[in-house]
Design an enzyme around this catalytic site. Structure first.
Site, PDB file in Angstrom:
ATOM      1  N   GLU A  80      38.060  33.543  54.430  1.00 23.95           N
ATOM      2  CA  GLU A  80      36.842  34.081  55.024  1.00 23.95           C
ATOM      3  C   GLU A  80      36.459  35.415  54.395  1.00 23.95           C
ATOM      4  OE1 GLU A  80      39.110  32.204  58.592  1.00 23.95           O
ATOM      5  OE2 GLU A  80      39.573  33.004  56.614  1.00 23.95           O
ATOM      6  N   ARG A  85      33.167  38.747  50.664  1.00 20.25           N
ATOM      7  CA  ARG A  85      33.100  39.725  49.577  1.00 20.25           C
ATOM      8  C   ARG A  85      32.350  39.145  48.371  1.00 20.25           C
ATOM      9  NH1 ARG A  85      36.246  44.132  50.696  1.00 20.25           N
ATOM     10  NH2 ARG A  85      36.184  44.919  48.558  1.00 20.25           N
ATOM     11  N   CYS A 133      41.634  32.850  61.969  1.00 25.79           N
ATOM     12  CA  CYS A 133      42.888  33.358  62.524  1.00 25.79           C
ATOM     13  C   CYS A 133      42.608  34.414  63.581  1.00 25.79           C
ATOM     14  CB  CYS A 133      43.767  33.933  61.415  1.00 25.79           C
ATOM     15  SG  CYS A 133      43.106  35.402  60.583  1.00 25.79           S
TER      16      CYS A 133
END
Length: 512
Positions: A80, A85, A133
């Protein structure tokens, strides 16, 4: 317009079209995938065009002692974060084209001189092949799913100290840790991967979508899972041959008493509560975890300072995903219109809690910033390189199944769209090259900073934003702090929702 399966399929196909470098070894290594899809709807005709502008894979983070004051190391290589980025890199290139008069498919001039806004009809959708997560992965298990961790023992230490402890590698968890956020943990035969993900939709299975309009469900169906070392059915107490209980014969004509249902439980996350917040009770069953709290990703033998992907996605829902630097040039923050999760262990309410509810009450934000919750959707399509799919293809001669050590970034920019890294540095960099530009990832802080500075240099001085014009700004830290509206929004988010979010060490951010 588009469906969750449309977005997932586009990202999977874009991944399949990438070179082999950095991809997991089939049948032995697995990875996670995330991406950003640009959606453009014609104002006149209503026609919708979609394209993947950034893609990322990865499962690992570096420990805090490996962080660099030069900004030349990738601290967080979860898929992710890599995808986001890469999207920032894409946006920086589009902004450079805009200020140079070369035409941008993303930005157009805003009313205020020196600022830019999204073109009409342009939006961005975030895709992840797995439940993020952290908090979003603490979801109820169905009665047929395997216990994610061994039962809590009397010798298990409490988490009352609430310290970030070492011992759980980002991709090499201990036996009692989960396989990866939101997934059953490994059996002793396997190296403990961070999380289990899903792969492509099996043939012959009818797709089924889960959208935000539906209630909580789990996309994992036992009939679509093979018996692997990470997915055995729960043990059922043996019944005596006579059908009775504890040896007692059932009365004639009556059915024997059914076996007791397994106790409710939740998927476990390896991300640790940040110091000072509510600790995980670590009690058996559904009371194992605290929910709604900030968590940091575990490192390979030492703690990290990287917040969970659930926390970062929640932050982007208020501050935008463009970051502080690009905010200098933008009329307002950029938000994901939707978050699509691939087929994996999933619950809508948990994702809503983690990404939306925690920040829904934020107020007093500066102009250009708002609470912008994305639409939450789930695709029925699985990722072919997930842990589950990898284990299905695993051969005994291949050794242990484990996560791929490399992270891949691809974004829609000229020159070098592909960037493959390992351990925070460019993949294949020698020890001698560490600390030099040759070893840098194109996504590290200093590289993105230099790309931003190229936009500043390309802008006519009379058209520079007020936040930059005439200022003595030199370092990465200087430019971030000078983005006043962004910093004000971040301050409100901290005070009202995330007061315990760890603060960045200024000494790690003063590079040029």
């Amino acid at each position: 317009m588009w469906t969750a399966d449309d977005v997932a399929k586009m990202c999977y196909e874009r991944f399949d079209g990438l070179p082999k470098r950095g991809k997991p070894e089939p049948g032995r290594e697995w990875t996670l995938l995330a991406g950003v899809v640009k959606v453009t709807q014609s104002v006149d005709s209503g026609k919708v065009e979609k394209e993947v502008v950034s893609l990322g894979t990865g499962t690992k983070c570096i420990g805090r002692t490996a962080m660099s004051s030069k900004g030349d190391v990738l601290n967080d290589s979860h898929a992710e974060v890599i995808a986001r980025r890469g999207c920032v890199r894409y946006l920086t290139e589009q902004l450079r084209r805009a200020v140079c008069g070369q035409g941008s498919v993303v930005f157009c001039e805003a009313e205020e001189p020196g600022l830019w806004g999204l073109r009409p009809g342009v939006s961005f959708v975030f895709f992840t092949s797995h439940t993020p997560c952290g908090d979003a992965s603490i979801i109820p298990m169905t009665d047929r799913e395997v216990q994610p961790c061994p039962p809590v023992r009397a010798t298990d230490p409490p988490e009352g100290s609430n310290e970030v402890t070492a011992g759980g590698g980002t991709s090499k968890r201990k036996g009692e840790e989960p396989a990866r956020e939101g997934q059953p943990c490994k059996q002793p035969r396997l190296e403990g991967p961070e999380r289990e993900d899903s792969g492509h939709e099996p043939k012959g299975k009818k797709p089924h979508l889960q959208s935000s309009a539906r209630g909580p469900t789990s996309s994992r169906e036992p009939s679509k899972q093979a018996e692997t070392t990470t997915n055995h059915p729960l043990p059922v107490p043996e019944q005596p041959e006579n059908g009775g209980s504890d040896g007692a014969r059932a009365p004639s004509g009556e059915d024997p008493a059914p076996a007791p249902a397994p106790a409710p439980d939740v998927h476990r996350t390896g991300a640790k509560c940040v110091p000072g917040t509510t600790a995980d009770p670590r009690l058996p069953g559904v009371a194992y975890h605290s929910t709604g709290v900030l968590r940091v990703k575990p490192g390979r033998g030492e703690p990290t300072l990287s917040l969970s992907c659930s926390d970062k996605l929640a932050r982007w829902g208020v501050l935008g995903f463009q970051g502080a630097l690009l905010s200098h040039f933008l009329q307002g923050a950029l938000y994901f219109s939707a978050v699509v999760v691939g087929r994996s262990a999933y619950e809508h309410q948990a994702l809503l809690r983690a990404l939306v509810v925690r920040c829904s009450h934020i107020s007093e934000l500066p102009a250009g910033f708002s609470v912008s919750p994305p639409t939450l959707l789930q695709s029925s399509l699985e990722f072919s390189c997930s842990q589950a799919q990898t284990e299905l293809r695993h051969q005994a001669t291949q050794g242990r199944v484990g996560p791929c050590g490399a992270a891949i970034s691809w974004c829609d920019v000229p020159g070098e769209p592909l960037d493959v890294t390992a351990n925070g540095y460019k993949h294949g960099a020698t020890k001698k090259a560490l600390g030099t530009p040759k070893a840098r990832s194109l996504l590290c802080k200093v590289e993105l900073f230099h790309s931003f500075l190229s936009v500043v240099s390309a802008t006519d001085p009379s058209h520079l934003p007020n936040s930059v014009r005439g200022k003595e700004l030199r370092s990465y830290w200087d430019y971030k702090q000078a983005s006043q509206a962004y910093q004000q929004a971040w301050q409100q988010l901290r005070m009202q929702a995330f007061p315990l979010w760890p603060r960045s060490d200024r000494d790690l951010l003063v590079f040029r």
